[in-house]
Design an enzyme around this catalytic site. Structure first.
Site, PDB file in Angstrom:
ATOM      1  N   ALA A 266       0.863  -1.181   0.000  1.00 10.15           N
ATOM      2  CA  ALA A 266       0.000   0.000   0.000  1.00 10.15           C
ATOM      3  C   ALA A 266       0.893   1.222   0.000  1.00 10.15           C
ATOM      4  O   ALA A 266       1.977   1.201   0.585  1.00 10.15           O
ATOM      5  CB  ALA A 266      -0.901   0.011   1.233  1.00 10.15           C
ATOM      6  N   CYS A 267       0.454   2.264  -0.676  1.00  9.36           N
ATOM      7  CA  CYS A 267       1.221   3.512  -0.669  1.00  9.36           C
ATOM      8  C   CYS A 267       0.260   4.660  -0.375  1.00  9.36           C
ATOM      9  O   CYS A 267      -0.955   4.510  -0.534  1.00  9.36           O
ATOM     10  CB  CYS A 267       1.974   3.721  -1.980  1.00  9.36           C
ATOM     11  SG  CYS A 267       0.942   4.046  -3.419  1.00  9.36           S
ATOM     12  N   PRO A 268       0.803   5.788   0.047  1.00  5.15           N
ATOM     13  CA  PRO A 268      -0.073   6.907   0.441  1.00  5.15           C
ATOM     14  C   PRO A 268      -1.065   7.326  -0.650  1.00  5.15           C
ATOM     15  O   PRO A 268      -2.215   7.630  -0.339  1.00  5.15           O
ATOM     16  CB  PRO A 268       0.912   8.031   0.770  1.00  5.15           C
ATOM     17  CG  PRO A 268       2.146   7.302   1.223  1.00  5.15           C
ATOM     18  CD  PRO A 268       2.204   6.065   0.350  1.00  5.15           C
TER      19      PRO A 268
ATOM     20  N   GLY B  42      -2.013   5.321  -3.129  1.00  2.67           N
ATOM     21  CA  GLY B  42      -2.817   4.145  -3.444  1.00  2.67           C
ATOM     22  C   GLY B  42      -2.907   3.813  -4.917  1.00  2.67           C
ATOM     23  O   GLY B  42      -3.834   3.150  -5.354  1.00  2.67           O
TER      24      GLY B  42
END
Length: 108
Positions: free
Chosen positions: A11-13, A15
């Site tokens: 997951a990344c900030p 998304g």
């Protein structure tokens, strides 16, 4: 060679791109070693390719990206968890697998 069953959640900030790039890089690096690997993504459209209780039970190592909170992280209680930056998962997946292999290698 030591065998490892790998599962991961990326997951990344934002998304978007890095979530999926990291998933692909981890899967590629694990399968290049002959290790089974399944990656759940938690992107802008929600949870995809969810890990099942059977996937989690069979896993030797859980890789979690650490740039943003992973939903349902309590599922991995009692498992060996490796936390990595999303950028490292994208750019250094082979090095991550090398570290896992070193961790799993039997000591003399």
């Amino acid at each position: 060679m030591t065998m490892a069953n790998i599962i991961a959640v990326t997951a990344c900030p934002s998304g978007v791109a890095h979530t999926y790039m990291a998933a692909e890089a981890i899967e590629h690096a694990a399968t290049a070693r002959g290790w089974p690997c399944k990656v759940e993504t938690q992107g802008s459209i929600g949870q995809e390719n969810p890990l099942t209780p059977e996937d989690i039970a069979a896993a030797d190592i859980v890789i979690l990206t650490k740039d943003i909170g992973i939903k349902f992280e309590e599922r991995f209680k009692g498992k060996t968890v490796v936390r990595v930056a999303i950028s490292d998962a994208v750019k250094r997946a082979d090095a991550i697998m090398n570290n896992i292999a070193a961790h799993l290698a039997p000591t003399a």
